[in-house]
Structures are given as structure tokens and as C-alpha cells.
Design a protein around this motif. Structure first.
Motif, PDB file in Angstrom:
ATOM      1  N   GLY A   1       0.809  -1.214   0.000  1.00 40.68           N
ATOM      2  CA  GLY A   1       0.000   0.000   0.000  1.00 40.68           C
ATOM      3  C   GLY A   1       0.840   1.260   0.000  1.00 40.68           C
TER       4      GLY A   1
ATOM      5  N   SER B   1       0.666   3.710  -3.227  1.00 38.75           N
ATOM      6  CA  SER B   1      -0.206   4.860  -2.960  1.00 38.75           C
ATOM      7  C   SER B   1       0.453   6.171  -3.367  1.00 38.75           C
ATOM      8  CB  SER B   1      -0.595   4.904  -1.476  1.00 38.75           C
ATOM      9  OG  SER B   1       0.545   5.081  -0.657  1.00 38.75           O
TER      10      SER B   1
ATOM     11  N   ILE C   1      -7.361   8.957  -2.916  1.00 41.98           N
ATOM     12  CA  ILE C   1      -6.661   7.918  -2.156  1.00 41.98           C
ATOM     13  C   ILE C   1      -7.209   7.839  -0.730  1.00 41.98           C
ATOM     14  CG2 ILE C   1      -4.428   7.172  -1.253  1.00 41.98           C
ATOM     15  CD1 ILE C   1      -4.810   6.806  -4.260  1.00 41.98           C
TER      16      ILE C   1
ATOM     17  N   SER D   1      -8.789   4.493   0.752  1.00 41.36           N
ATOM     18  CA  SER D   1      -8.246   3.890   1.978  1.00 41.36           C
ATOM     19  C   SER D   1      -9.335   3.709   3.019  1.00 41.36           C
ATOM     20  CB  SER D   1      -7.099   4.738   2.528  1.00 41.36           C
ATOM     21  OG  SER D   1      -7.552   5.987   3.006  1.00 41.36           O
TER      22      SER D   1
ATOM     23  N   ALA E   1      -1.261   3.035   2.740  1.00 33.66           N
ATOM     24  CA  ALA E   1      -1.717   4.225   2.023  1.00 33.66           C
ATOM     25  C   ALA E   1      -1.815   5.418   2.966  1.00 33.66           C
ATOM     26  CB  ALA E   1      -3.066   3.957   1.360  1.00 33.66           C
TER      27      ALA E   1
END
Length: 549
Positions: free
Chosen positions: A62, A66, A78, A82, A115
Motif C-alpha cells: 500500500g 499509494s 486515495i 483507503s 496508504a
């Protein structure tokens, strides 16, 4: 004196830092849940390690991807994704009925954690007014430690509740749902809008961030700084990291991130309840209860670090942190000699263990408090078998409390230095053009080393003893201490443009910063300072000296 940011800014930061809260909660909740799941599903040490490591494995993926998609799709998208992934992972873990399903849920949550660890600080930094950027960005660090503390509190409350561990996982979906509800009011980063040639929207957001009284020239300067920054970043390549002027700071950033994890700190967070249960606390609930003290120590000392780091300097706090953590780990190893002894947990016969602590570490064995013997689980000759060790002698009791005290001391020294400084130094030592690329590699180093430690801790306690494991971490920290002494410069008070000169052997910039008159309040002038790369390095992550008031 600089005026306070508009309420809109605090609302935005609150909504974004929910990602940091979930980061802390989902990495911390496993400590309390694991001691219950282990007994319910009869898990081996290796299986426990992979449940813990699943989130870290997901975070590696991630975190790496990301950054790319945040530039391509924007920070807001994003954050939205997430939040959805956090909810999905919470549902999978809550309703898991098999070991492999639980690991799958942990990996899914890890994708969101990775992320969040990459996007949240960037998102806040790009939306916060520059006079308050440092203090607002560090709220994410507080959110992470606060999430860990909440996880421990809930684990303590739900330990004896039927399916309590499922509730521990389910609760993490609620903050993510709140963040989803906030998203319609969150603006996109002005930097992303500039890249999309939507300058009017970016200008409007900057006016909301700085307030209606901001001079138009300030907004113009911010916009021009963003344009210049993007031109510089677009001109850089990953191969530029191999240039000598960039390679040395990259090594410093990666080694500090490596040391942050190889210090063993996350084993203290992930396995704190397990460690304390091994250390002689008689029940899962009491071990989890004392884990709360560990999480609270981490959060309180993080606040202390924010207050003092600009006064003491990064290098000095790192040196103090390394020395203190080494002392804490040495004492923790001594405590486990009292409790467990220097015994490898690899015996064929349970009866060979003469201490309850050693017996409790072996997955196939249980301890009989009445008979003071170790035997195989399910031995029909005994009715009082347990894997929890009460402190039955003065020696055992002393070892138990020494373990708790040394663990808290170790965590406190981590939080005041090694827990914060690597991220701050990472933001300061790279040139503008390669900062994001070098930072992503250093962050990946953190998560990879986190995974290695989380999936090897319990196995090492079995093969080189618990004491040997803690002393191994202490030895690694000693090597890190030597590295800091010879390789890490002091960056306190330097402009970002001057930090690079330190890696070229030019100490004049630092001497100028040391000899310059100190202002009592670096934020005296409203809307003071330019938005160029020459802003004070300390304002990037930890905040200006005005934050110390």
C-alpha cells in the motif's frame, strides 16, 4: 503574531488524521486480540507472527503504490479508497472463521495502513498554512499513538467478553465511516489542482486555508512556489539518487528507518500483552491492562518530543534515545532471566522446563500451579493447567515488575527520539527535486524491516531465549548509535537549502544558524516568510519554535 488558522483548516486536518488514528488502531489492536485468538484457535508462534505480519506486508504494498496513485488521482481519492479498504478489512477480520481468512483481513487492512502512512502527512502538509504546517502535520503522529492507546483500552474492556476480539476488529470500521462522511467537504490539494491546470480552484482553496484577510501576494507566492517545485521534481529521476550528494543522505534516512524497526519497538507494541503474560502477569486481562500503560507512555512522550525537539536538536535526542533504549532492553533481558531463565524453548518433553515462564512459551505445554510442574496440554492428571504465570515467589515478582518498568522506560526513550526523528530528518536532508522519491524508498525500508521483525520475534524467543532476543535488539541499537555519532549531522535551525551543504562537508551553514540571534517567537509576523524551499527545515514536520509556547 500570526493569526490562528480558520476553523475550516482544523476541520480538514481532523478529517484527514482519522487515517492516522486507524493506522495506530489497526497496528495496536492485534496486541490484545492475539492473546485471545491464540487460545481460541490454538495457534503456533509462527501463525501468530504471520497474523501480526499480515498488516505490515499489506502496508509495504500500500505504501509503495499509494504514492504513485496519489500523484495520478489526487490525495482526496486515495483517502476515499483507503477508508473503503479499512472498512472492508474490518469486516473480513470480524467475520473470519479461519486462520487464513483472518490473515487475509489483516493484509487488506495493511493496504489501507500503508496508504495512510504515505498520504496523510502529505495531504495535511499541502493543505496547512505554512506558519502552522509543522504543528498540524505532527497531529498525525499524535493520532497514530492515540489510536494505539484506544486499541489497548478497548482490548482491556473486551478481553473477557464473548467474541470480544471480533468487536475489537469491528470497531475500526466506525472511524473509517466517519471519514467517508467528511470527504464531500474535503478539498483536493492545491498542488494536485495546479498539476491539472485548475489554478482558479487552487487559488480559492488557498484563500479558505489562509482566511479572507490574506494578501493576494501571499497566495501568488504560494502558487508560484508550487509551480517551481513541480518543475524541479519532474526534472529528477531515480538514478539521480546514486549521485554522491544524494546517496549519503539516502543512506542516512534508510538506516535511521531501519534502526527504528530493528530496535524491536513494534514487537513491544504488537506483542506487549503477550510479553507481559510471559513476564508473569497472571491473566490475559491483567497483561492487556498493563499494555495500556505502555501505549499511554508512547503517546505522552511523543507530545514531549514535539515540544523539545527544536530546542534540543535532532542529533542529541537520537543519541539520548539510543542510549536509553539500550539500557531498557538490557534490563528487560535481565528481568526475563528471573522469570524464564536462559532456556531455549525447544525441549521435546514439557517436564524439562522448571519455570512457568519457559513452560508458557512452548505451544505444546501448560503449567500446573498446584503441582509446580510443566506438562503437555490436556494432561488428564492435572485439573489446573494454564499458560499464564502468576508471580509465586519474591524472585519471580521482582522479575515481573522489573520487566514492566524496563519496558515502559524503553518505550519512553523510543518515543522521545527514535520514534519521531527519522521521519523529521527524512523530510529535511533531501534536495527538493528528489525528496518524494528518496522519501518513498526510506518509507519502504521502514515497512520491510517492520515485517521482518514482526514475523521473527516469537521464533527468536524460542530459539535464542527471550533475554537473548532483547539483547540482540540492544546490540543492533549499539551499532545504530555508532552510525549516528559518525554519520548523522545536526539539522536544527537550518534552511532546507543549507542542509545539503552538511553532506558536502560544509559546516558554515550550521555555524551561522547557531550564531544567529534567536527570536522568541518565529511566528511574530502575520503571514511571515516565503513559501520557497528556503523555509526553515524545522517547520516542515515538527513545527517552529513558536510551538514550544
Amino acid at each position: 503574531m500570526a493569526q490562528a488558522p480558520p476553523r475550516f483548516v482544523f476541520f480538514v486536518v481532523f478529517c484527514i488524521t482519522i487515517g492516522g488514528l486507524l493506522f495506530g488502531y489497526d497496528t495496536g489492536v492485534i496486541s490484545g486480540a492475539l492473546v485471545v485468538i491464540k487460545d481460541e484457535w490454538n495457534l503456533s508462534s509462527t501463525q501468530q507472527e504471520f497474523i501480526v505480519g499480515g498488516t505490515t506486508l499489506g502496508a509495504i504494498v500500500g505504501g509503495l503504490f499509494s504514492g504513485y496513485f496519489a500523484d495520478r488521482w489526487g490525495r482526496r481519492v486515495i483517502t476515499f479508497l483507503s477508508s473503503l479498504v479499512f472498512i472492508l478489512g474490518a469486516l473480513i477480520m470480524t467475520f473470519s472463521n479461519h486462520y487464513s481468512v483472518l490473515i487475509g483481513g489483516r493484509v487488506v487492512v495493511g493496504l489501507a495502513v500503508g496508504a495512510a502512512s504515505m498520504v496523510v502527512p502529505i495531504y495535511i502538509g499541502e493543505l496547512a498554512p505554512k506558519e502552522f504546517r509543522g504543528r498540524l502535520v505532527t497531529l498525525n503522529v499524535l493520532a497514530i499513538t492515540g489510536g494505539q492507546l484506544i486499541a489497548y483500552l478497548l482490548a482491556w474492556a473486551l478481553t473477557d467478553v464473548h467474541n470480544g476480539w471480533r468487536w475489537m476488529f469491528a470497531i475500526s470500521a466506525f472511524p473509517a465511516a466517519i471519514q467517508l462522511c467528511c470527504l464531500p467537504w474535503l478539498p483536493e490539494s492545491p498542488r494536485v489542482l495546479i498539476r491539472r491546470n485548475q489554478e482558479d480552484k487552487a487559488r480559492g482553496i488557498l484563500h479558505r486555508i489562509y482566511g479572507s484577510k490574506v494578501p493576494e501576494s501571499i497566495v501568488d507566492d504560494e502558487l508560484e512556489s508550487m509551480r517551481q517545485s513541480m518543475r524541479t521534481e519532474n526534472a529528477s529521476r531515480y538514478v539521480d539518487l546514486l549521485r554522491p550528494i544524494n546517496l549519503k543522505p539516502l543512506i542516512v534516512a534508510c538506516v535511521l528507518q531501519l534502526m527504528q524497526q530493528f530496535s524491536g519497538f513494534n514487537t513491544a507494541m504488537y506483542y506487549s500483552a503477550t510479553i507481559l503474560k510471559m513476564a508473569g502477569f497472571a491473566s490475559t486481562k491483567s497483561a492487556t491492562q498493563f499494555s495500556i500503560a505502555i501505549a499511554a507512555t508512547n503517546m505522552i512522550m511523543t507530545i514531549v518530543a514535539i515540544v523539545i525537539i527544536d530546542r534540543f536538536g535532532r542529533r542529541k535526542l537520537l543519541l539520548i534515545s539510543f542510549v536509553g533504549m539500550i539500557v531498557g532492553l538490557v534490563l528487560l533481558g535481565i528481568a526475563f532471566i528471573f522469570i524464564v531463565g536462559l532456556v531455549k524453548i525447544t525441549k521435546d518433553e514439557c517436564g524439562e522446563y522448571i519455570k512457568c515462564g519457559a513452560c508458557a512459551l512452548d505451544d505444546k505445554c501448560n503449567w500446573s500451579p498446584g503441582s509446580l510442574v510443566c506438562t503437555f496440554k490436556g494432561d488428564a492428571r492435572f485439573t489446573d493447567l494454564t499458560d499464564a504465570c502468576g508471580s509465586v515467589t519474591t524472585r519471580d515478582r521482582a522479575g515481573t515488575w522489573l520487566a514492566l518498568a524496563s519496558l515502559i522506560f524503553y518505550v519512553a526513550l523510543y518515543a522521545v527520539g527514535l520514534g519521531n526523528v527519522p521521519w523529521l530528518v527524512q523530510s529535511e536532508i533531501f534536495a527538493q527535486g528528489i525528496r518524494s522519491k528518496a522519501g518513498s524508498l526510506a518509507t519502504a525500508t521502514n515497512w520491510v524491516s517492520n515485517f521482518i521483525i514482526s514475523v521473527t520475534f516469537l521464533t527468536m524467543t524460542l530459539h535464542i531465549t527471550a533475554s537473548g532476543t532483547f539483547w540482540l535488539y540492544a546490540g543492533i541499537l549499539f551499532l545504530g548509535l555508532v552510525f549516528v555519532v559518525f554519520m548523522v549531522p545536526e539539522t536544527k535551525g537550518l534552511k532546507l537549502e543549507d542542509v545539503q551543504k552538511l553532506f558536502m562537508g560544509d559546516q558554515r551553514a550550521y555555524r551561522r544558524a547557531e550564531s544567529a540571534p534567536k527570536s522568541r517567537d518565529s511566528g511574530e509576523d502575520e503571514y511571515a516568510g516565503s513559501s520557497s524551499d528556503g523555509d526553515s527545515a524545522k517547520s516542515v514536520v515538527v513545527g517552529s519554535s513558536s510551538a514550544q509556547r
